[in-house]
Motif scaffolding. Sequence first.
Motif: not given
Length: 659
Positions: A436-441
């Motif tokens: 998962p890419n939480l940095a883009e959240k």
Amino acid sequence: MKNPFPYLWYGMIFFACSPSPYPDPLSPEEALAAFELADGFTIELFAAEPHVQDPVSMIFDERGNIYVVEMPDYPDKPEPGQAKGRIRRLVDTDGDGTIDTSTVFADQLSEATSMLPWKGGLLVTSAPHIYYLRDTNGDHRADQEEILFSGFFENNSEAQITNLRFSVDNWIYAANFGQPGEVIYHRRPEADTLPMRGGDFRFRLDRDQFELATGPTQFGQAINDRGHRFMSQNTIHLRQAVIPWRYLHRHAYLPSGNGVQNISDHDLEMFQLTPPPYWRAERTRRRQKSYDEQQLDRTEYAEDHFTGASGATFYGGDAYPAEFYGNIFSGDVSGNLIHRDVLSLPGDSPVYVARRSETEMDREFLASRDPWFRPANFTVGPDGCLYVIDMHRQHIETPVSIPEDLKADMDFYNGSQHGRIYRIVPKNNPRPVIRPNLAEKTSTELVELLTHANQWHRLTAQRLLLERQDTSAGAQLKDLFKENADPRSRLHALYTLEGLGLLQETMVQAALTDPDPGLREHGIILSEKYSKFIPQMAKLVTDADPRVALQAALSLGVFSGPEVTSALADVMEQHGEDPWFRTAVLSSSAGSSPELLEQLISRQYFSDPLDAAQTDFLQDLAKIIRKRDHPGELDRLAAQLQTIPRDSTLDRIIQETLQ
């Protein structure tokens, strides 16, 4: 009796494949066949050489990138400029759940052992430093290097700064094994150096704070949802940090600064499938012979007892059955196995008990017949599965501990080109590897992730919110703290608000009366900034949860005055038989004062004759007051002791006090 089959299997490999006393390595496929795993699970190969070699730590960052620390210099300290330590980025290009390529993120690191994602880069322990490494141009190689801390011990690769962990309280914790050092923080060059002997380490980069933490932790640090710390040491596979360092050392006169306790109810016993290697069996024989000749009551074990425990890891994932949540997994690199502890908190003690699962009373969660299997560490991924970091060496041992003649046939670097990482998956809930890419959240989405069932998602979301310092999330966080049914999520919200500078007194007050003991415990900690909450804290010294009651005793000691002294007397009446509560009381100025003793005497606390706990308390109190040597205190103490029912023990304490 141990099943002879594993020894037969081992012997077949030994005689068929190797002329030395030590067997050759197995292929990844053969190694998989050598595992015996708990029912309901399967184990998969996630990565292997050449994509990973000598792995000792692995993390998933907020973008789903997978990094591994490699330690090819083990067990020796490399010469200056000759370090071979690396951090690799592992890549699964075809999405089949197996790593098929890797790139070097950083190299020439001296004895790097652990990482933690931070602000788009990695914090890295590499004694004597903690680094911040970052890729700024997108080529997946670190091009920014900053030394944050220096001065850690660096002369034993098995006992150096390591095991970085971000906790719910916004502090980052690291193992130091009590080693000496004079640590400096390069972002605050004006700050005093920090003597490290005896403790572990913790720091907050968002506040430029750093201090000692209770230890010692060797290699393996687990932190549960309430922020309680557990640690591995070679022969003691699981201990608990019962009282934090900041309380134990707030004055210099406490007779004992020990804050840890072995919590295993099954001590050193383990169930390995491999026989001991030749060097260990022979060394054990020699040592036991020496003990017997000296008529010492001591037993040296070569097998089936923890000698290489490491990697204690809290399972906070959501892939395994519910009864696995909160368990702690530890490896034993000597026994080639993975051990599982089920933790519980008794109703009458602040110390957890670690026990075996009912299904693993005579076996381990995982054991291998491959003597090269070296489960040095673990991580729980965003998929909720446990990943096993197998250093995969022929020998893992400090060479200085092995007799010279036995080292003649040993190549301590044999296997440095190998490395394995395995993934343990439940059979009834198979899950793909996810990145998962939480940095883009958005910050709104990150706050929502504080309710995720997997601790990895919650802690990663909290850390990102802390890094961003986006105060616009405040209203949503306040609603989460007030309304969410999951106490874990409310605790994350509370500390995220604290990290954003948005914590309000009303929230602390609400935490103090929360139905969940974890919220009450941390409400007490956060109350240390507000003397107005002393009355509420005083009520909590009789809380039904022993960790809450202990924290109340510790935090009240931040303050002084009659109300505090009275509350600490309540602690002694309620919990005086428990040595941890006595230590909590005595650790503070108010709790080690003649005023406290006066309160206890007026309440007729002391029995006739004194019991063992009362005797210990009076002895420790007398030692503190004598060493502190405040004007008039010793005379007051001597006079007070005269009013307690006399017996030979009290007479001795009085005599020692007046000497």
